[in-house]
Scaffold this motif. Structure first.
Motif, PDB file in Angstrom:
ATOM      1  N   GLY A   1       0.452   0.879   5.118  1.00 12.93           N
ATOM      2  CA  GLY A   1      -0.142   1.747   4.115  1.00 12.93           C
ATOM      3  C   GLY A   1       0.056   1.182   2.726  1.00 12.93           C
ATOM      4  O   GLY A   1       1.041   0.499   2.446  1.00 12.93           O
TER       5      GLY A   1
ATOM      6  N   SER B   1      -1.861  -5.687   3.157  1.00 12.23           N
ATOM      7  CA  SER B   1      -1.985  -4.371   3.779  1.00 12.23           C
ATOM      8  C   SER B   1      -2.997  -4.418   4.918  1.00 12.23           C
ATOM      9  O   SER B   1      -2.761  -3.859   5.995  1.00 12.23           O
ATOM     10  CB  SER B   1      -2.400  -3.333   2.731  1.00 12.23           C
TER      11      SER B   1
ATOM     12  N   LEU C   1      -1.984   8.033   6.370  1.00 13.28           N
ATOM     13  CA  LEU C   1      -1.386   7.221   7.423  1.00 13.28           C
ATOM     14  C   LEU C   1      -1.171   8.025   8.704  1.00 13.28           C
ATOM     15  O   LEU C   1      -1.422   7.534   9.803  1.00 13.28           O
ATOM     16  CB  LEU C   1      -0.052   6.649   6.922  1.00 13.28           C
TER      17      LEU C   1
ATOM     18  N   THR D   1      -0.887   8.711   0.453  1.00 14.26           N
ATOM     19  CA  THR D   1      -0.994   7.577   1.378  1.00 14.26           C
ATOM     20  C   THR D   1      -0.358   7.921   2.721  1.00 14.26           C
ATOM     21  O   THR D   1      -0.912   7.622   3.772  1.00 14.26           O
ATOM     22  CB  THR D   1      -0.335   6.328   0.776  1.00 14.26           C
TER      23      THR D   1
ATOM     24  N   ILE E   1       4.877   1.862   3.840  1.00 18.54           N
ATOM     25  CA  ILE E   1       3.976   2.087   2.716  1.00 18.54           C
ATOM     26  C   ILE E   1       4.478   1.232   1.560  1.00 18.54           C
ATOM     27  O   ILE E   1       5.629   1.352   1.139  1.00 18.54           O
ATOM     28  CB  ILE E   1       3.945   3.561   2.277  1.00 18.54           C
TER      29      ILE E   1
END
Length: 144
Positions: free
Chosen positions: A99, A93, A141, A137, A64
């Motif tokens: 993420g 991304s 994910l 996030t 992330i």
């Protein structure tokens, strides 16, 4: 990635402790690159290299990255570069399938004063906002 510290294999190797597999890496960097004026193309190229290095070293790891939120740093080019970096992060991304915590959408020009400890770094409230965005996030994910 300023001074290419983010591209250091040694730094990536430090993520591995006692042979415990790394499942998740959270990346929030780039504001210092912005401050020193690293152009967006170099930032994007170096960020891509860093992501690939992590995957080559760590294997099947979830990543992330965080976009760059607003700051109170007044250097004129920093704002334009920050926006260009955030475009680059959105593109990477998608391209590299990691993420992306949209910090730029929660620490904005309108609210930045309450979240900054100094011109570039978040205070406790700012870190809480970033944490919440990263956790959202992560939930997306892993499908929660």
């Amino acid at each position: 990635l300023t001074g290419y510290a983010g591209l250091s294999q040694k730094r990536v190797d430090l993520l591995i402790q006692d042979n415990v597999p790394v499942n998740l890496v959270i990346i929030y960097l780039g504001i210092n690159d912005c401050k020193v004026g690293t152009d967006a193309a170099t930032f994007k190229r170096n960020y891509k290299q860093m992501i690939n290095m992590m995957r080559n070293t760590l294997g099947d790891v979830d990543i992330i990255a965080c976009t760059l939120g607003a700051s109170t740093f007044s250097y004129v080019n920093c704002y334009a570069l920050r926006d260009q970096y955030n475009v680059a992060l959105r593109e990477l991304s998608e391209e590299l399938n990691f993420g992306l915590a949209l910090v730029d959408e929660v620490i904005t020009e309108e609210n930045k004063e309450q979240y900054m400890a100094n011109m570039l770094h978040p205070n406790k409230k700012g870190m809480d906002v970033i944490y919440n965005e990263v956790m959202n996030t992560l939930g997306n994910l892993i499908g929660e």
